[in-house]
Design a protein around this motif. Structure first.
Motif, PDB file in Angstrom:
ATOM      1  N   GLY A 112      58.906  75.053  81.448  1.00 18.89           N
ATOM      2  CA  GLY A 112      59.188  73.617  81.874  1.00 18.89           C
ATOM      3  C   GLY A 112      59.439  72.688  80.726  1.00 18.89           C
ATOM      4  N   THR A 113      58.760  71.419  80.914  1.00 21.24           N
ATOM      5  CA  THR A 113      59.187  70.561  79.820  1.00 21.24           C
ATOM      6  C   THR A 113      57.587  70.216  79.007  1.00 21.24           C
ATOM      7  N   ALA A 114      56.932  71.256  78.772  1.00 19.84           N
ATOM      8  CA  ALA A 114      55.857  71.047  77.783  1.00 19.84           C
ATOM      9  C   ALA A 114      56.257  70.944  76.230  1.00 19.84           C
ATOM     10  N   PHE A 115      57.463  71.453  76.275  1.00 17.58           N
ATOM     11  CA  PHE A 115      57.845  71.301  74.659  1.00 17.58           C
ATOM     12  C   PHE A 115      59.324  71.264  74.660  1.00 17.58           C
ATOM     13  N   THR A 116      60.150  70.860  73.548  1.00 19.95           N
ATOM     14  CA  THR A 116      61.447  71.125  73.304  1.00 19.95           C
ATOM     15  C   THR A 116      61.629  72.384  72.803  1.00 19.95           C
ATOM     16  N   LEU A 117      62.503  73.114  73.515  1.00 26.20           N
ATOM     17  CA  LEU A 117      62.589  74.777  73.092  1.00 26.20           C
ATOM     18  C   LEU A 117      64.061  74.732  72.099  1.00 26.20           C
ATOM     19  N   ILE A 118      63.735  75.220  70.868  1.00 27.56           N
ATOM     20  CA  ILE A 118      64.900  75.387  69.899  1.00 27.56           C
ATOM     21  C   ILE A 118      65.588  76.573  70.274  1.00 27.56           C
ATOM     22  N   HIS A 119      66.925  76.395  70.536  1.00 32.00           N
ATOM     23  CA  HIS A 119      67.905  77.325  70.648  1.00 32.00           C
ATOM     24  C   HIS A 119      68.522  78.167  69.848  1.00 32.00           C
ATOM     25  N   GLN A 120      68.290  78.004  68.510  1.00 32.31           N
ATOM     26  CA  GLN A 120      68.472  78.798  67.648  1.00 32.31           C
ATOM     27  C   GLN A 120      67.483  79.844  67.478  1.00 32.31           C
ATOM     28  N   THR A 121      68.059  81.279  66.850  1.00 34.68           N
ATOM     29  CA  THR A 121      66.873  82.248  66.682  1.00 34.68           C
ATOM     30  C   THR A 121      66.867  82.493  65.294  1.00 34.68           C
ATOM     31  N   GLY A 122      65.651  83.052  65.000  1.00 37.20           N
ATOM     32  CA  GLY A 122      65.468  83.316  63.644  1.00 37.20           C
ATOM     33  C   GLY A 122      65.516  82.314  62.471  1.00 37.20           C
ATOM     34  N   VAL A 123      66.016  82.391  61.395  1.00 36.08           N
ATOM     35  CA  VAL A 123      65.681  81.658  60.253  1.00 36.08           C
ATOM     36  C   VAL A 123      66.546  80.384  60.565  1.00 36.08           C
ATOM     37  N   MET A 124      67.442  80.302  61.509  1.00 40.89           N
ATOM     38  CA  MET A 124      68.176  79.066  61.935  1.00 40.89           C
ATOM     39  C   MET A 124      67.473  78.279  62.650  1.00 40.89           C
ATOM     40  N   ALA A 125      66.424  78.791  63.337  1.00 37.97           N
ATOM     41  CA  ALA A 125      65.563  78.143  64.057  1.00 37.97           C
ATOM     42  C   ALA A 125      64.805  76.984  63.207  1.00 37.97           C
ATOM     43  N   GLY A 126      64.482  77.557  62.148  1.00 35.55           N
ATOM     44  CA  GLY A 126      63.728  76.536  61.196  1.00 35.55           C
ATOM     45  C   GLY A 126      64.602  75.318  60.898  1.00 35.55           C
ATOM     46  N   GLU A 127      65.787  75.539  60.528  1.00 38.27           N
ATOM     47  CA  GLU A 127      66.568  74.567  60.105  1.00 38.27           C
ATOM     48  C   GLU A 127      66.793  73.509  61.344  1.00 38.27           C
ATOM     49  N   GLU A 128      66.978  74.075  62.752  1.00 40.92           N
ATOM     50  CA  GLU A 128      67.137  73.357  63.664  1.00 40.92           C
ATOM     51  C   GLU A 128      66.018  72.424  63.849  1.00 40.92           C
ATOM     52  N   ILE A 129      64.676  73.059  63.689  1.00 42.28           N
ATOM     53  CA  ILE A 129      63.496  72.082  63.890  1.00 42.28           C
ATOM     54  C   ILE A 129      63.360  71.098  62.937  1.00 42.28           C
ATOM     55  N   LEU A 130      63.760  71.276  61.727  1.00 45.09           N
ATOM     56  CA  LEU A 130      63.498  70.331  60.783  1.00 45.09           C
ATOM     57  C   LEU A 130      64.968  69.145  61.063  1.00 45.09           C
ATOM     58  N   ASN A 131      65.804  69.439  61.552  1.00 46.98           N
ATOM     59  CA  ASN A 131      66.889  68.434  61.925  1.00 46.98           C
ATOM     60  C   ASN A 131      66.223  67.798  63.210  1.00 46.98           C
ATOM     61  N   GLN A 132      65.426  68.217  63.928  1.00 41.18           N
ATOM     62  CA  GLN A 132      65.091  67.461  65.257  1.00 41.18           C
ATOM     63  C   GLN A 132      63.889  66.498  64.574  1.00 41.18           C
ATOM     64  N   ILE A 133      63.148  66.918  63.572  1.00 41.52           N
ATOM     65  CA  ILE A 133      62.286  65.696  62.998  1.00 41.52           C
ATOM     66  C   ILE A 133      62.975  64.735  62.301  1.00 41.52           C
ATOM     67  N   VAL A 134      64.123  65.242  61.947  1.00 46.62           N
ATOM     68  CA  VAL A 134      64.858  63.960  61.072  1.00 46.62           C
ATOM     69  C   VAL A 134      65.255  62.901  62.115  1.00 46.62           C
ATOM     70  N   ASN A 135      65.747  63.587  63.158  1.00 47.59           N
ATOM     71  CA  ASN A 135      66.031  62.587  64.294  1.00 47.59           C
ATOM     72  C   ASN A 135      65.160  61.540  64.841  1.00 47.59           C
ATOM     73  N   LEU A 136      63.847  62.076  64.522  1.00 45.37           N
ATOM     74  CA  LEU A 136      62.892  61.512  65.258  1.00 45.37           C
ATOM     75  C   LEU A 136      62.467  60.063  63.989  1.00 45.37           C
ATOM     76  N   LEU A 137      62.741  60.193  63.087  1.00 43.56           N
ATOM     77  CA  LEU A 137      62.402  58.909  62.009  1.00 43.56           C
ATOM     78  C   LEU A 137      62.878  57.751  62.329  1.00 43.56           C
ATOM     79  N   PRO A 138      64.115  57.513  62.996  1.00 46.05           N
ATOM     80  CA  PRO A 138      64.421  56.102  63.373  1.00 46.05           C
ATOM     81  C   PRO A 138      63.470  55.528  64.414  1.00 46.05           C
ATOM     82  N   LEU A 139      63.027  56.545  65.185  1.00 45.58           N
ATOM     83  CA  LEU A 139      62.198  56.267  66.214  1.00 45.58           C
ATOM     84  C   LEU A 139      60.723  55.764  65.753  1.00 45.58           C
ATOM     85  N   ASP A 140      60.245  56.614  64.807  1.00 40.48           N
ATOM     86  CA  ASP A 140      59.033  56.467  64.152  1.00 40.48           C
ATOM     87  C   ASP A 140      58.949  54.876  63.431  1.00 40.48           C
TER      88      ASP A 140
END
Length: 278
Positions: A237-265
């Protein structure tokens, strides 16, 4: 804003994780973990660059099941990324500027004594119930223990074991081949909540791949989970945002998602300033 994140198989990837989950050939890799003079942990160069930039702008807190000794193998936190806090040993320990917060360790010890049976007693109870595991057993600083399993017993039923140990103040988590038994008092979520109270910060973004990470993720406003982990299969369901990249690339996608949050913060912070007249 705080960004709290698990490390192994979330932001950082071992040789085994790279083999199992892929990503070795997808991007240039940055070695981040050194053990016995061997590089054993990696993230993408891009992920490292973004993490370094983020840590200079917001409070980044690693939250790991690793012991402090194991955590210190991540030499990037000694030489390249300065940390204010780190949570180790699944929340049993908090480091502040590299030093152990003794008051938190004393609190954990006190709660364990009052709420959980000792480790030796739990071993005896499991034996009495005929619950055995084939694999290497490791005790972690007399706090919790885990088996690195060679194989799961044919009769293995995680729910039954969970219900049994829960009666004695313990819980279990299966992460790959590792089966953890942990006192309920030891919690990544409790440790992170303590830091947030100490710092007066309530806005948190988090990332993690295992059920043990849900302890702190459930208290985060934004939650990111790689699709290759234990947690992705247990909470739908919607308990979290699922990262679609797998393996080491998932780490990169997570960090990019955090960068996208900074303007909201920043926008939220400005609104708070206007509202309070500061």
């Amino acid at each position: 804003m705080i960004f709290a994140s698990d490390l192994d198989r979330t932001l950082m990837y071992s040789e085994r994780a790279l083999e199992e989950l892929g990503g070795r050939d997808s991007r240039a890799l940055k070695p981040v973990e050194l053990n016995d003079d061997q590089w054993v942990g990696f993230m993408t160069e891009q992920a490292f660059t973004v993490l370094k930039q983020l840590s200079e702008e917001i409070l980044f807190i690693p939250v790991t099941t690793r012991t402090t000794e194991q955590f210190n193998r991540f030499i990037i936190f000694q030489n390249e990324i300065q940390l204010q806090y780190a949570v180790t040993t699944n929340g049993a320990k908090i480091l502040y500027r590299g030093m152990l917060l003794e008051e938190w360790s004393a609190h954990i010890s006190s709660v364990m004594k009052s709420e959980s049976v000792p480790m030796a007693e739990l071993f005896a109870l499991l034996k009495r119930e005929g619950i055995y595991f084939t694999g290497k057993l490791r005790q972690v600083e007399n706090l919790f223990f885990y088996y690195t399993l060679t194989a799961l017993p044919a009769s293995f039923n995680k729910s039954t074991i969970e219900a049994f140990v829960s009666m004695y103040g313990w819980r279990v988590s299966l992460q790959g081949r590792k089966l953890y038994f942990i006192p309920k008092a030891i919690s990544k979520g409790a440790a992170l909540a303590y830091i947030c109270q100490r710092e007066g910060v309530s806005r948190i973004a988090g990332a993690g791949d295992s059920v043990l990470d849900w302890d702190f993720l459930q208290n985060c406003e934004y939650r990111f989970v790689p699709n290759h982990g234990e947690l992705a299969n247990m909470h739908k369901g919607t308990a979290f945002t699922l990262i679609h990249q797998t393996g080491v690339m998932a780490g990169e996608e997570i960090l990019n998602q955090i960068v996208n949050l900074l303007p909201l913060d920043r926008q939220s912070f400005k609104h708070k300033e206007i509202k309070t007249g500061k």
